[in-house]
Design a protein around this motif. Structure first.
Motif, PDB file in Angstrom:
ATOM      1  N   GLU A 192       0.830  -1.207   0.000  1.00  0.00           N
ATOM      2  CA  GLU A 192       0.000   0.000   0.000  1.00  0.00           C
ATOM      3  C   GLU A 192       0.861   1.254   0.000  1.00  0.00           C
ATOM      4  N   ARG A 193       0.646   2.087  -1.010  1.00  0.00           N
ATOM      5  CA  ARG A 193       1.294   3.403  -1.057  1.00  0.00           C
ATOM      6  C   ARG A 193       0.417   4.436  -0.369  1.00  0.00           C
ATOM      7  N   ALA A 194      -0.871   4.369  -0.609  1.00  0.00           N
ATOM      8  CA  ALA A 194      -1.799   5.317   0.010  1.00  0.00           C
ATOM      9  C   ALA A 194      -3.227   4.906  -0.285  1.00  0.00           C
ATOM     10  N   ALA A 288      -3.590   3.513  -3.939  1.00  0.00           N
ATOM     11  CA  ALA A 288      -2.327   3.384  -4.661  1.00  0.00           C
ATOM     12  C   ALA A 288      -1.605   2.173  -4.085  1.00  0.00           C
ATOM     13  N   HIS A 289      -1.637   1.078  -4.831  1.00  0.00           N
ATOM     14  CA  HIS A 289      -1.000  -0.169  -4.419  1.00  0.00           C
ATOM     15  C   HIS A 289      -0.193  -0.723  -5.574  1.00  0.00           C
ATOM     16  N   TYR A 290       0.785  -1.548  -5.265  1.00  0.00           N
ATOM     17  CA  TYR A 290       1.437  -2.329  -6.308  1.00  0.00           C
ATOM     18  C   TYR A 290       1.949  -3.625  -5.705  1.00  0.00           C
ATOM     19  N   HIS A 307      -1.369  -3.714  -9.920  1.00  0.00           N
ATOM     20  CA  HIS A 307      -1.175  -2.332  -9.457  1.00  0.00           C
ATOM     21  C   HIS A 307      -2.486  -1.576  -9.558  1.00  0.00           C
ATOM     22  N   ARG A 356       5.364   0.641 -10.811  1.00  0.00           N
ATOM     23  CA  ARG A 356       5.597   1.291  -9.520  1.00  0.00           C
ATOM     24  C   ARG A 356       5.706   2.801  -9.683  1.00  0.00           C
ATOM     25  N   VAL A 359       2.233   4.256 -10.251  1.00  0.00           N
ATOM     26  CA  VAL A 359       1.488   4.355  -8.990  1.00  0.00           C
ATOM     27  C   VAL A 359       1.921   5.597  -8.221  1.00  0.00           C
ATOM     28  N   GLU A 360       3.221   5.807  -8.107  1.00  0.00           N
ATOM     29  CA  GLU A 360       3.734   6.972  -7.388  1.00  0.00           C
ATOM     30  C   GLU A 360       3.305   8.271  -8.079  1.00  0.00           C
ATOM     31  N   ALA A 363      -0.393   8.941  -7.446  1.00  0.00           N
ATOM     32  CA  ALA A 363      -0.611   9.366  -6.064  1.00  0.00           C
ATOM     33  C   ALA A 363      -0.223  10.826  -5.875  1.00  0.00           C
TER      34      ALA A 363
END
Length: 533
Positions: A192-194, A288-290, A307, A356, A359-360, A363
């Motif tokens: 999990e990124r966010a 935001a996941h990968y 993702h 990745r 995703v960043e 976000a």
């Protein structure tokens, strides 16, 4: 239970990513079966924005015109609006030209345009193309178990009436979305990124054409305390989406009844007695996941299964389409025996960093204070939005680098360097204007300039020796005309160099001049790219 049905490639999920993979595989001559738990393609419009790389891919499949036509109702949607209500005060409007490259400037980089085509229009088109190419598509078929062994993958399936069946596949593409079962079945988690919000997506019917004529929008931000959210056009007349944020700790998605949804839409539009028909309601999370890996053994993750990202920047669906494009030709060549399974290991090596980064990027875009602001950062030009789309560089064994040191260049590098997307140059063939990208097909392609004839026989011999179809494109007076004499500079090959381009349009190898003939063995180069060295 009957004996398993055997198929070289099974695809779990008949969304745009799964169906695109099916088209690519079937057209390459690979038998493929698509398994979808729902009864038909998507009724809800969901994603709509197709970026230029996706449209390049569909152009290569001969589908770009059909996709553009399917989204024709949204062709006029060229604004980002900010309003108190749609019928009330307009705060500001921002044209697409202020946010992204368009027109002639875009045509110098790509032959394709940004296109909006709602998912409920796109999926039937892709389904037809996949079936026409020979793919088998089974709806009402849910995967309940997945078991992999050294020789293949066994899928246990359940039909709508509960009847169990089994499919035995050499390889599996998991394209069943973020909440699909395939990724969990092979034990790959999501990082999990966010989690940046929880939303209700209301698909509704209402005649709003008089409110939008002359200011047709892709997104309309409603800055209204009674109904804050975003209105999105589906056909610019009577079909629309409204995204409203909610707090799942306070409200359940089930609380968004048709009555409540109608009230929200009326408040956002600003007409209390507006006739509104709610067509469907879909809760979703701006997450935001990968996955930390995109493959395990014979199972490959693609799209949201690998993702998820917020819609800001429009990268989610498009990143998944690029996954399918990268993977399909590799699977086709391994299944046919032209490449070894080592080639498949390059899928994760190439796509995971790109996914990745996407995703960043998405976000960060959602976190931006001004979604209508111009590009920011070191590269603040209008080419900046193209960097996460076209600016990738692959580093894997399927790429022959020009040095032992990884390049540190960042930005939009379309110079013909190995690992990057083939440069787009406008050429002429039989009096017709085409892009260099249009020449790429299902086989490897060697591009030769006007003085590169000495490369032809060694490369033809390499293809014959390895049993791999390989085409030659001559650019110059005796082949494809280069009216602007741009090819040599754009590709970095000058007059006497050469490029080897993969079926996904990525440069695998480059010689900047014929001086490299003495030290280059094309057969060894091609064998390395195919995992046969």
């Amino acid at each position: 239970m009957d004996e398993p049905v055997n198929v070289p490639v099974a695809i779990i999920g008949a969304g745009p990513v799964g169906l695109t993979a099916a088209v690519l595989l079937a057209r390459s001559g690979t038998r493929v079966m698509v398994l979808e738990r729902h009864s038909a393609t998507s009724f809800h419009p969901r994603a709509r924005g197709l970026n230029v790389r996706t449209m390049e891919i569909y152009r290569g499949l001969g589908l770009a015109e059909a996709v553009t036509a399917a989204g024709a109702a949204l062709a006029a949607s060229k604004y980002m609006l900010f309003v108190e209500t749609l019928a009330g005060a307009e705060i500001r409007r921002v044209p697409d030209d202020d946010l992204m490259l368009t027109g002639d400037a875009l045509a110098a980089i790509t032959p394709s345009a940004w296109v909006q085509c709602a998912q409920d229009e796109l999926e039937p088109l892709l389904l037809h193309a996949a079936q026409a190419a020979g793919a088998e598509v089974r709806f009402n078929t849910e995967m309940t178990a997945l078991a992999e062994d050294a020789d293949g993958v066994t899928l246990t399936l359940r039909a709508a009436d509960g009847t169990p069946t089994m499919v035995r596949a050499d390889y599996v593409i998991a394209a069943d979305g973020a909440k699909g079962q395939a990724r969990a079945a092979v034990g790959i988690p999501l990082i999990e990124r966010a989690v940046q919000g929880h939303y209700i997506n209301i698909y509704f019917q209402a005649d709003l054409r008089e409110l939008v004529v002359g200011r047709e929008f892709a997104l309309c931000f409603v800055e209204n305390p009674d109904a804050p959210g975003i209105i999105l056009a589906v056909n610019n007349t009577d079909r629309w989406l409204f995204n409203a944020e909610y707090d799942p700790t306070q409200t359940s998605p089930a609380a968004f009844t048709p009555e409540r949804c109608r009230a929200l839409v009326r408040a956002a539009v600003g007409i209390a007695d507006l006739p509104v028909t709610v067509l469907s309601v879909l809760p979703w999370d701006a997450t935001a996941h990968y996955a930390p890996q995109m493959a395990t053994g014979r199972v490959f993750l693609a799209g949201d299964a690998a993702h998820t990202m917020p819609p800001a920047g429009g990268l989610g669906l498009n990143t998944g389409i690029a996954d399918a494009h990268n993977l399909a030709w590799k699977l086709a060549m391994v299944v046919s025996g032209q490449a070894t399974p080592a080639l498949l290991a390059t899928y994760e090596v190439e796509r995971l960093p790109v996914a990745r980064d996407a995703v960043e990027h998405a976000a960060r875009e959602l976190e931006a204070e001004r979604p209508d602001g111009p590009p920011q950062g070191e590269d603040a030009s209008l080419t900046a939005p193209l960097i996460p789309i076209l600016g990738f560089t692959y580093h894997a064994s399927a790429i022959i680098p020009e040095s032992d040191t990884l390049p540190t260049h960042e930005g939009l590098d379309l110079s013909g360097r190995p690992g990057t997307r083939l440069p787009h140059v406008w050429l002429e063939k039989s009096g017709r204007r085409i892009s260099s990208l249009d020449i790429v097909g299902h086989a490897f392609m060697v591009f030769l300039g006007p003085g590169s004839a000495a490369w032809e026989m060694p490369w033809r011999a390499a293809g014959i020796a390895l049993g791999v179809p390989l085409a030659i494109a001559h650019i110059g007076p005796d082949g494809l005309r280069d009216p602007a004499n741009a090819w040599g500079t754009a590709s970095g090959t000058g007059a006497t160099g050469a490029l080897l381009v993969r079926p996904d349009g990525v440069v695998a190898w480059r010689a900047t001049s014929d001086a490299a003939l003495a030290t280059t063995d094309p057969q060894r180069v091609l064998a390395q790219v195919l995992g046969r060295a």
